[in-house]
Every structure is written in structure tokens, then in C-alpha cells.
Scaffold this active site. Structure first.
Site, PDB file in Angstrom:
ATOM      1  CD  GLU A 151      -3.419  -0.407   2.430  1.00  0.00           C
ATOM      2  OE1 GLU A 151      -3.423   0.062   3.181  1.00  0.00           O
ATOM      3  OE2 GLU A 151      -4.190  -1.884   1.912  1.00  0.00           O
ATOM      4  CD  GLU A 163      -4.008  -5.541   2.984  1.00  0.00           C
ATOM      5  OE1 GLU A 163      -4.874  -4.991   3.575  1.00  0.00           O
ATOM      6  OE2 GLU A 163      -2.889  -5.488   2.948  1.00  0.00           O
TER       7      GLU A 163
HETATM    8  C1  GAL Z   1      -4.159  -1.944   5.243  1.00  0.00           C
HETATM    9  C2  GAL Z   1      -2.477  -2.690   5.400  1.00  0.00           C
HETATM   10  C3  GAL Z   1      -2.114  -4.241   6.186  1.00  0.00           C
HETATM   11  C4  GAL Z   1      -3.457  -3.511   6.991  1.00  0.00           C
HETATM   12  C5  GAL Z   1      -5.530  -3.596   7.015  1.00  0.00           C
HETATM   13  C6  GAL Z   1      -6.152  -3.685   7.930  1.00  0.00           C
HETATM   14  O1  GAL Z   1      -4.249  -0.942   4.984  1.00  0.00           O
HETATM   15  O2  GAL Z   1      -2.263  -3.030   4.277  1.00  0.00           O
HETATM   16  O3  GAL Z   1      -1.123  -4.329   6.544  1.00  0.00           O
HETATM   17  O4  GAL Z   1      -3.144  -3.166   8.128  1.00  0.00           O
HETATM   18  O5  GAL Z   1      -4.994  -2.297   5.965  1.00  0.00           O
HETATM   19  O6  GAL Z   1      -7.335  -3.271   7.622  1.00  0.00           O
END
Ligand code: GAL
Length: 716
Positions: free
Chosen positions: A172, A332
Site C-alpha cells: 500500500e 486484502e
Molecule cells: C491495510 C494494510 C494491512 C492492514 C490492513 C487493516 O491498509 O495493508 O497491513 O493494516 O490495512 O485493515
């Protein structure tokens, strides 16, 4: 004008060849399923249980090592790969592939202590201290040296490891270092401006530096848009917009350096990084980034509420456009609540599986969660995960395992590799427009381009149409209808493209805030929207801000039950060939001298038509505008090509199709808050979630009642 980056930015950039992670045995088949795995947070005894539970849940891939730099390089130049090798071996034996991180997202304390000069600086000069993530400046030559050394060591270490099937570079980018006001950034920005403009005079003109005595004599005088006192919002908007472009480019340049280092050592492993596309943020210019990855990956976190599914589809539509019709990776999302909003809503029954399948319907061939096992400590201890604190005997793990089974079934049916069928309506999005509206000095500062895209997306769904979100720089000429949702910046080249499109028979919607300025934020003169005036056939002289009743203003009536908001464009001239579809009315229209003046118009141009909206609309009003004011045939081609959602156009249903040589896969989602009965589906049923056969049975031509958060998937 000289041939500079300024021109190059507008030219179509080449894409890297598409490469998708292949299974360790060389097969490329199914939909990848898994998540971020952080075994370094757990004692080694837990790892075997992790792998067993992964197998049980159908996990096929995990992302490893994103935040492991401090474990891998405990002190400068001292390496410890033993623990990571043991994890990779355990996973490999179980047939679970690894998407290996470059591990550069967050540096160890020793590096920050030895080199505080890598730390970013905020607009007010405050140094960003280490303690969270990404406490580094992308333009720091020192940080780049350390990060590239780590990439080299990682690349060398895993070059022959067949369990590692892809690289996850950084994480990110821009999460915590989207902007940096350090001296390194200043130097790099000056160089960026030199390349972009070629001469300081060109820059002076582009930034309008004769305003408030900002004329510069040479590139060494180019400033950053640093904190300028309580009147920060009045910093030169063109400078600020170029700074945002530069910041995105600086991070991209850093990513490319890491990517190239890894690729040199492991040419067979595809590389990506996870974007952050959702309608509440647009941190970087992902259109430019999408040319730099082997396959597109995105992180998406749901927005709780009635628009949950709509928002997901809208964001994913843009991701799918960035992916150019290739499958992409959902890197994610969450099994349930996140822990970083003020109110962290849990997912409701059915939403875990429904969301995952919605991402698949929108083109994802990889479904991953953050994260595998819920942390027992640290800042994310209360963020949901695939294995929650309660352990595997929990509702969440059961749903995860259920999802694993569904994805396996879909993989076996041949779904992977198929493409989302496009719609015929394009909503154009552009990061520059989004940025130009932040801290805006516009007549109304609440306006937000990305929000306007989302309002259109949802309103169209409510009216029975599905749109695609397409980057302004992308390929939208093939759409029957193109909508500009507050696309405030349009330069001459882009306007010419639109002109050609309409001349050739395209249908264009220009809203109240589109085409007002060029890409340096210079206002087009002679009546708004200057650059599109011949298309709309109507020009405006003033923007009359409406405000809200709390502010002493209020909306304006366009027709019974249809209210305009944000601002109203007061007409200056109207060509005879323009047909007025709606006029302002009601007391507010008298109050601002707009009574009887055109609010919605249509104009023939070449073979096409241009519909113009002189004011903003809420989602609810926009639905009525589409249903009651748009000419009934405006979306004809679109509806005729099967875009109407579901049976009899029931807007509670979203019908998405992925297709390829393997067949057509139909996804039927209930996006409403009530049960949808008697949904006819096509083909053989593959998945039924929160749905029941409506009547009859058999394997083809089924009819279902689809419950709230329900979904049916079929193959034809
Ligand atoms: C994203 C990040 C992850 C985790 C996640 C939580 O922004 O890449 O490592 O922190 O959010 O929602």
C-alpha cells in the site's frame, strides 16, 4: 511548447506484459485463496496448526513477510532467513504457494536511528517519527540504497524457490507517506518540474504565477506547497496539484526500482503491489501505476450501511478497468470488522461470502484477506481475521472454510481466467480531478469527484442500469453512453476525444461541474464549460452555490420531488438547437433568479447527443432525473444489451456476467434490504448462498428467491 513530460503525461503509456502467478507445479488453474500471513507474531509451535487449518479451509496462497524487515535484517547487513525458510518449507510441503513481500514497507528501528534523514516531513515541517509504518521518504537516496539491498538479498534468497510464486513489492504505497515535504522531496520535485516544463517560463504560465507575485526565475526557486499559515487553502492550486502528481510519481519510481531489482534476479516470478481503490480514497494515480505491475492487485475495505455492496462494485469496476480485462488479485479485504474507523461495524450474516463472491464477479481471480490469524498484540489486535482470537471453533473460521470450498468449486468449473462482461455506460474517473477538488477554492468546497462517480454508479443501479467506471485516460470510446461526473479538469485533447466520440454517435452526459478548467487548473473563458460548449450548446456565466438549510441556503426544485444541490449554473447563452428537458421552479428558484431557466437540456451534435445537467443532484434525485427527465431512449442500447439488472429490471438485483471460452458465469446478487423472489437464472447452478429454489428444481432454468446478502452463481 517544447516536447517535455508535460506532453508525455497525456500520451498513452505502454503496459507491461500481463503475468499471473502460476501454481508451484507450473499449472495455472484456479482462483487463489488466502491472506496476509504473519507467522513472526507467533511462536513456532503455532505454525503447524496454521498450515493444517489453512489446508482445511482450502487456502492456496499466503502473502509472507510484509513487515518482517527487522527480523530478516536484525542489524545493518546481518541477515536471518532461518525462520522464514522454515515457514516457506512448511507451506511448500502442504502445497500452499507464497506471494513473497519485498519486506520493505517498514524499516527497522536501527535504520531510522542511524539515518534519521530518511524520515518524511509533514507540510508544517514536523518530522514524521518511526512507530507505525512507511516512515520513509521515497526520494531519499539513503533509504533507497537500504531497500534495494534488501530486495537484492530477498531476490537472491528465493530465486530458486518454487513455493514463491509472486512478489508483493512494498505494501500500500502512500498509506503513511503519500506526501513528503522533506529537502529530498524538494530537490526531486524541482527536477520533476524541470522535466515536465522544460523552461521556467513554461512553468510560470502553467501555474499562473503572476497571481500573488509567485513568478519564479529558475527551477531552484520551485517551492513545495508547505504550510502557509491559516490560509493554507489558498496555496496556488496548480502547484498543489502538480505536487500530488509528483508524490504519486515519486512513490511509483521507488516501486519500479524495487521491482526491477527483484525481477533481475527472479525473472520467472510476476510482481505486483496492492493498490487502495475504494470510493473513500484515491491516494495515488493508479491509472499510471497500472502500467507498471505484472498484474493488478487491490485492497478493499467495506463501507458499512445500505450501500455496502454498491460501493464495493463501484470500486472494483475501476480496478477491473485498471486491469485491462485481465484477472486481478483482491489482495486484502476483511472477514468482518476493521479497527481503524470510528465505528467498526461487523459484517452481517452472509456478507463475508457475498463480498468475496462480488469481488470474484467483478473480475478477481484471487481472494485474500487481511489477515490469516488475528493478532494477539499490537495495533491490529481487534481487526478481524480468518482465524479469530476464539480459534477455529468459531463462526468466522467456519465461513472462511465454507468460502474456500465455494472457490474450489468455482475453480473446478473453469471460472478462472474469464472476464467481466462490460456494460455500455462508462462513468469517467480521473485522479487529477479528485486531487484538484481537495482543499478546493471552488464555489462549493464539499464537492468531490470520486463521490460524484459513486452517486452516479448507485443512481444508475437504482434506475436499473449497471455502469463501468473507466479512467479518463482509458478506452471509453466503445461505450454507448459516457458520463462525466464532475470531471472538472479537461484539457483540449480530452475535449477533442469527447467531440469525436459524440460526432460518431456517442451519447454524453456533462454535469454541472465538468470541463471547467484545464489540467493546470486554468478556467476556460467565455462561458462554462468552455471546452465543451459546442457540445452542450449551452454556456453558463455564474455558478450560484446552493448550500444547505443549515448554512442559510438550500436545494432548488427541478421538478416535482427532484431537487438540485451544490450549485446551479446560470445560463449565458443557449443555441436554438438545444431542447430544454427541465426548468428550475419553486421559491428557491425565485430567490436566486433562476425560475424558469433551463436545468436539464439535450443537444444533438454530429450523430450523437449531449445531455447537460446544470446543477448537482443527490443520489435519490438523480434516480428520478434518469427515470423521468432523461429521454426514454437515452440508455436504449444499454438496456437492449442486457444491462438491465435482473428480471423486469428489479433494481434490487445485480446481475454480473464473467465469460470466456469456458462459458458464461452468471452472478445474481441481492443488493436490497428485502428478499427478491422469483429470480430466473441461466444455466447450471454452481453456488447458492442465502437463496432457496423458488419453484421446481433441476439444474437448468432455475428460479430462486434470493435473501438479503444472498447470491446465486450459475454457469451457462
Ligand atoms: C491495510 C494494510 C494491512 C492492514 C490492513 C487493516 O491498509 O495493508 O497491513 O493494516 O490495512 O485493515
Amino acid at each position: 511548447m517544447s516536447k517535455t513530460d508535460h506532453h508525455d503525461r497525456r500520451q498513452p503509456q505502454p503496459y507491461r506484459p500481463y503475468r499471473w502467478p502460476k501454481e508451484p507445479d507450473g499449472h495455472s488453474g484456479g482462483i487463489w485463496f488466502g491472506g496476509d500471513y504473519n507467522p513472526d507474531q507467533w511462536p513456532e509451535q503455532v505454525w503447524a496448526e496454521d498450515v493444517a487449518l489453512m489446508k482445511r479451509a482450502g487456502v492456496t496462497m499466503v502473502t509472507l513477510g510484509i513487515f518482517s524487515w527487522a527480523r530478516l535484517e536484525p542489524s545493518d547487513g546481518v541477515w536471518d532467513f532461518g525462520w522464514l525458510d522454515r515457514v516457506v518449507a512448511l507451506l511448500g510441503e502442504a502445497g500452499i504457494a507464497v506471494d513473497m513481500a519485498s519486506a520493505t514497507a517498514t524499516a527497522p528501528y536501527w535504520l531510522y536511528q542511524a539515518h534519521p534523514e530518511v524520515l518524511p516531513v509533514e507540510a508544517d515541517g514536523t518530522l514524521v517519527h518511526p512507530g507505525t509504518r512507511q516512515s520513509w521518504r521515497p526520494t531519499s537516496p539513503v533509504f533507497r540504497r537500504y531497500a534495494l539491498r534488501l530486495c537484492r538479498v530477498m531476490g537472491e534468497h528465493f530465486s530458486d524457490n518454487s513455493t514463491v510464486v509472486a512478489w508483493h513489492v512494498g505494501n500500500e504505497y502512500g498509506w503513511n507517506n503519500a506526501t513528503d515535504y522533506s529537502q529530498d522531496a524538494l530537490k526531486a520535485f524541482q527536477g520533476w518540474c524541470r522535466r515536465r516544463y522544460g523552461s521556467i517560463e513554461e512553468l510560470n504560465q502553467a501555474w499562473g504565477n503572476d497571481f500573488w507575485s509567485q513568478r519564479l526565475q529558475n527551477f531552484d526557486q520551485v517551492p513545495l506547497p508547505e504550510h502557509a499559515g491559516v490560509r493554507d487553502a489558498f496555496i496556488n492550486p496548480a502547484l498543489r496539484l502538480d505536487f500530488r502528481r509528483f508524490c504519486s510519481d515519486a512513490l511509483m519510481d521507488f516501486f519500479c526500482a524495487e521491482r526491477d531489482q527483484l525481477q533481475e534476479l527472479t525473472p520467472d516470478k510476476p510482481l505486483t503491489t496492492n493498490f487502495m481503490v475504494s470510493t473513500d480514497q484515491c491516494v495515488l494515480d493508479y491509472e499510471r501505476w497500472s502500467h507498471q505491475v505484472d498484474f493488478v492487485a487491490n485492497d478493499h475495505y467495506f463501507a458499512h450501511g445500505p450501500g455496502h455492496l454498491d460501493e464495493l462494485l463501484c470500486s472494483d469496476s475501476l480496478v477491473d478497468a485498471y486491469a485491462q480485462g485481465h484477472p486481478w488479485c483482491l489482495m486484502e479485504h476483511s472477514t468482518s470488522a476493521v479497527n481503524w474507523r470510528i465505528f467498526n461495524a461487523s459484517k452481517r450474516q452472509g456478507e463475508l461470502i457475498r463480498d468475496a463472491l462480488a469481488h470474484v464477479a467483478m473480475g478477481a481471480d484471487a481472494v485474500n484477506f487481511f489477515q490469516w490469524r488475528q493478532s494477539a498484540f499490537g495495533a491490529e489486535a481487534f481487526h478481524s481475521a480468518m482465524v479469530p482470537h476464539a480459534g477455529p471453533n468459531s463462526a468466522i473460521y467456519a465461513q472462511v472454510a465454507n468460502l474456500g470450498g465455494i472457490l474450489r468449486r468455482l475453480s473446478q468449473s473453469g471460472l478462472a481466467g474469464t472476464q467481466l462482461e462490460p456494460s455500455s455506460i462508462a462513468l469517467l474517473f480521473d485522479a487529477d480531478c479528485q486531487w484538484s477538488m481537495a482543499d478546493s477554492t471552488l464555489p462549493d468546497c464539499s464537492i468531490d469527484h470520486w463521490q460524484q462517480v459513486y452517486i452516479w454508479y448507485q443512481a444508475l443501479l437504482d434506475a436499473g442500469y449497471r455502469a463501468d467506471v473507466v479512467p479518463l485516460k482509458g478506452q471509453w470510446e466503445r461505450y454507448d453512453v459516457v458520463v462525466l461526473p464532475s470531471l472538472i479538469l479537461l484539457d483540449q485533447d480530452q475535449a477533442d476525444r469527447l467531440r469525436d466520440y459524440v460526432s460518431g454517435g456517442g451519447r454524453l452526459v456533462v454535469d454541472f461541474a465538468s470541463g471547467i478548467m484545464d489540467d493546470h487548473m486554468h478556467v476556460g473563458l467565455g462561458g462554462y464549460p468552455a471546452v465543451l460548449r459546442d457540445l452542450t450548446g449551452i454556456a453558463s456565466q455564474e455558478m450560484i452555490a446552493l448550500g444547505t438549510s443549515d448554512q442559510g441556503g438550500g436545494s432548488i426544485l427541478v421538478s416535482e420531488g427532484i431537487e438540485g444541490n451544490i450549485w446551479v449554473n446560470e445560463p449565458l447563452s443557449i443555441e436554438d438547437s438545444v431542447r430544454v428537458l427541465a426548468r428550475y421552479q419553486g421559491s428557491r428558484s425565485y430567490d436566486i433568479d433562476m425560475a424558469g431557466k433551463p436545468a436539464v437540456t439535450i443537444h444533438g451534435y454530429g450523430q450523437g447527443r449531449v445531455l447537460y445537467l446544470g446543477t448537482g443532484f443527490t443520489k435519490e434525485s438523480l434516480v428520478s432525473v434518469i427515470n423521468r427527465i432523461f429521454p426514454p431512449d437515452f440508455f436504449t442500447g444499454a438496456a437492449g444489451r442486457g444491462l438491465h439488472n435482473g428480471r423486469d429490471g428489479d433494481p434490487r438485483l445485480v446481475h454480473l456476467i464473467r465469460s470466456g471460452p469456458q462459458g458464461r458465469y452468471h452472478f445474481y446478487f441481492n443488493r436490497g434490504s428485502t428478499v427478491v423472489r422469483d429470480v430466473s437464472t441461466m444455466g447450471e447452478t454452481l453456488v447458492v448462498q442465502r437463496a432457496t429454489p423458488y419453484s421446481g428444481g433441476g439444474l437448468s432454468g432455475n428460479r430462486y428467491t434470493i435473501g438479503v446478502h444472498g447470491v446465486v452463481v450459475t454457469r451457462q
